[in-house]
Scaffold this motif. Sequence first.
Motif, PDB file in Angstrom:
ATOM      1  N   TRP A 121     -19.645 -11.567  41.542  1.00 54.39           N
ATOM      2  CA  TRP A 121     -19.573 -10.272  42.214  1.00 54.39           C
ATOM      3  C   TRP A 121     -20.310  -9.175  41.455  1.00 54.39           C
ATOM      4  CZ3 TRP A 121     -13.636  -9.687  43.367  1.00 54.39           C
ATOM      5  CH2 TRP A 121     -13.236 -10.659  44.284  1.00 54.39           C
ATOM      6  N   VAL A 122     -19.920  -8.967  40.213  1.00 56.74           N
ATOM      7  CA  VAL A 122     -20.428  -7.842  39.433  1.00 56.74           C
ATOM      8  C   VAL A 122     -21.936  -7.946  39.249  1.00 56.74           C
ATOM      9  CG1 VAL A 122     -20.385  -6.738  37.163  1.00 56.74           C
ATOM     10  CG2 VAL A 122     -18.238  -7.381  38.285  1.00 56.74           C
ATOM     11  N   THR A 123     -22.419  -9.095  38.834  1.00 59.78           N
ATOM     12  CA  THR A 123     -23.853  -9.279  38.601  1.00 59.78           C
ATOM     13  C   THR A 123     -24.650  -9.016  39.858  1.00 59.78           C
ATOM     14  OG1 THR A 123     -23.354 -10.932  36.923  1.00 59.78           O
ATOM     15  CG2 THR A 123     -25.598 -10.897  37.779  1.00 59.78           C
ATOM     16  N   GLN A 124     -24.240  -9.601  40.965  1.00 63.50           N
ATOM     17  CA  GLN A 124     -24.982  -9.452  42.217  1.00 63.50           C
ATOM     18  C   GLN A 124     -24.946  -8.007  42.725  1.00 63.50           C
ATOM     19  OE1 GLN A 124     -26.898 -11.640  43.479  1.00 63.50           O
ATOM     20  NE2 GLN A 124     -27.305 -10.929  45.540  1.00 63.50           N
ATOM     21  N   LEU A 125     -23.784  -7.377  42.681  1.00 65.60           N
ATOM     22  CA  LEU A 125     -23.680  -5.992  43.148  1.00 65.60           C
ATOM     23  C   LEU A 125     -24.490  -5.043  42.277  1.00 65.60           C
ATOM     24  CD1 LEU A 125     -19.915  -5.959  44.092  1.00 65.60           C
ATOM     25  CD2 LEU A 125     -21.819  -5.612  45.676  1.00 65.60           C
ATOM     26  N   MET A 177     -25.064 -11.078  51.503  1.00 63.72           N
ATOM     27  CA  MET A 177     -25.695 -11.445  50.243  1.00 63.72           C
ATOM     28  C   MET A 177     -24.637 -11.865  49.232  1.00 63.72           C
ATOM     29  SD  MET A 177     -28.290  -8.220  50.068  1.00 63.72           S
ATOM     30  CE  MET A 177     -29.087  -8.676  48.554  1.00 63.72           C
ATOM     31  N   VAL A 178     -23.490 -11.187  49.265  1.00 62.92           N
ATOM     32  CA  VAL A 178     -22.353 -11.489  48.399  1.00 62.92           C
ATOM     33  C   VAL A 178     -21.113 -10.947  49.101  1.00 62.92           C
ATOM     34  CG1 VAL A 178     -22.588  -9.385  47.015  1.00 62.92           C
ATOM     35  CG2 VAL A 178     -21.453 -11.376  46.018  1.00 62.92           C
ATOM     36  N   SER A 179     -19.971 -11.629  48.916  1.00 64.44           N
ATOM     37  CA  SER A 179     -18.742 -11.175  49.564  1.00 64.44           C
ATOM     38  C   SER A 179     -17.535 -11.563  48.723  1.00 64.44           C
ATOM     39  CB  SER A 179     -18.621 -11.784  50.964  1.00 64.44           C
ATOM     40  OG  SER A 179     -18.222 -13.132  50.876  1.00 64.44           O
ATOM     41  N   GLY A 226     -21.839   1.197  37.992  1.00 62.42           N
ATOM     42  CA  GLY A 226     -21.304  -0.043  37.449  1.00 62.42           C
ATOM     43  C   GLY A 226     -20.291  -0.648  38.388  1.00 62.42           C
ATOM     44  N   ALA A 227     -20.024  -1.924  38.146  1.00 62.63           N
ATOM     45  CA  ALA A 227     -19.042  -2.667  38.928  1.00 62.63           C
ATOM     46  C   ALA A 227     -18.165  -3.437  37.964  1.00 62.63           C
ATOM     47  CB  ALA A 227     -19.734  -3.622  39.899  1.00 62.63           C
ATOM     48  N   ALA A 228     -16.910  -3.653  38.345  1.00 55.41           N
ATOM     49  CA  ALA A 228     -15.985  -4.412  37.500  1.00 55.41           C
ATOM     50  C   ALA A 228     -14.943  -5.076  38.385  1.00 55.41           C
ATOM     51  CB  ALA A 228     -15.298  -3.487  36.499  1.00 55.41           C
ATOM     52  N   LEU A 263     -11.899  -5.225  43.079  1.00 53.26           N
ATOM     53  CA  LEU A 263     -13.267  -4.806  42.809  1.00 53.26           C
ATOM     54  C   LEU A 263     -13.288  -3.295  42.643  1.00 53.26           C
ATOM     55  CD1 LEU A 263     -16.328  -5.420  42.678  1.00 53.26           C
ATOM     56  CD2 LEU A 263     -16.364  -5.018  45.155  1.00 53.26           C
ATOM     57  N   HIS A 264     -13.890  -2.799  41.551  1.00 55.89           N
ATOM     58  CA  HIS A 264     -14.061  -1.369  41.309  1.00 55.89           C
ATOM     59  C   HIS A 264     -15.554  -1.078  41.247  1.00 55.89           C
ATOM     60  CE1 HIS A 264      -9.932  -0.050  39.857  1.00 55.89           C
ATOM     61  NE2 HIS A 264      -9.796  -1.294  40.266  1.00 55.89           N
ATOM     62  N   LEU A 265     -16.008  -0.086  42.018  1.00 55.78           N
ATOM     63  CA  LEU A 265     -17.401   0.345  42.014  1.00 55.78           C
ATOM     64  C   LEU A 265     -17.447   1.809  41.624  1.00 55.78           C
ATOM     65  CD1 LEU A 265     -18.584  -1.238  45.399  1.00 55.78           C
ATOM     66  CD2 LEU A 265     -18.840  -2.182  43.096  1.00 55.78           C
ATOM     67  N   ASP A 266     -18.289   2.166  40.654  1.00 57.67           N
ATOM     68  CA  ASP A 266     -18.463   3.545  40.207  1.00 57.67           C
ATOM     69  C   ASP A 266     -19.820   4.036  40.690  1.00 57.67           C
ATOM     70  OD1 ASP A 266     -16.097   3.158  38.905  1.00 57.67           O
ATOM     71  OD2 ASP A 266     -16.935   3.185  36.893  1.00 57.67           O
ATOM     72  N   PHE A 267     -19.819   5.166  41.411  1.00 56.05           N
ATOM     73  CA  PHE A 267     -21.037   5.727  41.971  1.00 56.05           C
ATOM     74  C   PHE A 267     -21.252   7.135  41.457  1.00 56.05           C
ATOM     75  CE2 PHE A 267     -19.393   2.831  45.196  1.00 56.05           C
ATOM     76  CZ  PHE A 267     -20.510   2.079  45.494  1.00 56.05           C
ATOM     77  N   CYS A 268     -22.498   7.595  41.488  1.00 54.18           N
ATOM     78  CA  CYS A 268     -22.786   9.002  41.224  1.00 54.18           C
ATOM     79  C   CYS A 268     -23.815   9.476  42.226  1.00 54.18           C
ATOM     80  CB  CYS A 268     -23.281   9.236  39.800  1.00 54.18           C
ATOM     81  SG  CYS A 268     -24.951   8.673  39.479  1.00 54.18           S
ATOM     82  N   ARG A 269     -23.820  10.795  42.429  1.00 51.14           N
ATOM     83  CA  ARG A 269     -24.834  11.386  43.288  1.00 51.14           C
ATOM     84  C   ARG A 269     -26.114  11.544  42.473  1.00 51.14           C
ATOM     85  NH1 ARG A 269     -21.996  16.572  45.566  1.00 51.14           N
ATOM     86  NH2 ARG A 269     -20.627  16.252  43.812  1.00 51.14           N
ATOM     87  N   PRO A 270     -27.280  11.412  43.112  1.00 46.99           N
ATOM     88  CA  PRO A 270     -28.535  11.614  42.376  1.00 46.99           C
ATOM     89  C   PRO A 270     -28.579  12.982  41.716  1.00 46.99           C
ATOM     90  CG  PRO A 270     -28.950  10.729  44.558  1.00 46.99           C
ATOM     91  CD  PRO A 270     -27.484  11.092  44.500  1.00 46.99           C
ATOM     92  N   ARG A 271     -29.154  13.040  40.557  1.00 51.49           N
ATOM     93  CA  ARG A 271     -29.358  14.266  39.782  1.00 51.49           C
ATOM     94  C   ARG A 271     -28.060  14.930  39.335  1.00 51.49           C
ATOM     95  NH1 ARG A 271     -32.939  14.286  43.913  1.00 51.49           N
ATOM     96  NH2 ARG A 271     -31.706  15.732  45.151  1.00 51.49           N
ATOM     97  N   VAL A 272     -26.947  14.220  39.398  1.00 54.22           N
ATOM     98  CA  VAL A 272     -25.673  14.749  38.911  1.00 54.22           C
ATOM     99  C   VAL A 272     -25.167  13.791  37.837  1.00 54.22           C
ATOM    100  CG1 VAL A 272     -23.306  15.352  39.487  1.00 54.22           C
ATOM    101  CG2 VAL A 272     -25.140  15.819  41.121  1.00 54.22           C
TER     102      VAL A 272
END
Length: 128
Positions: A56-60, A46-48, A4-6, A13-22
Amino acid sequence: SLLGAAVSYGDELHLDFCRPRVGGREYILATRDSHWELRVAQGSPMVSSAEPKQIWVTQLERTLQRTPITTVRVLFPSLGLELAFDDLLFRLLPSGTDDELARWELTGPGDQELVVGPGSRWSWGPAA
């Protein structure tokens, strides 16, 4: 991949990531006093952060969900950050206008945190 992005207080800008299968949130990137852009690896942005924050959030999220991170690189001497996603590149470049706040923070597993800024300072350790 992106969970997610917020946009928070002060247009951070805050971006939340996870590793695959975790399960769960694994990494959180918080930008502050930094310019950023998402581009096709050899193309134009594409977006900046120069664009209206409402897109920002929608595009990311539309572009990066289900796209695994392939490379994480801290840039020296600028202390910027690059996240590569297959053929996409997210680049974060500290602007250096605020002498009291961190430029960006990356919190990882076990609440370990890389804090960059203010200025050319950085630290790694337990999240505050």
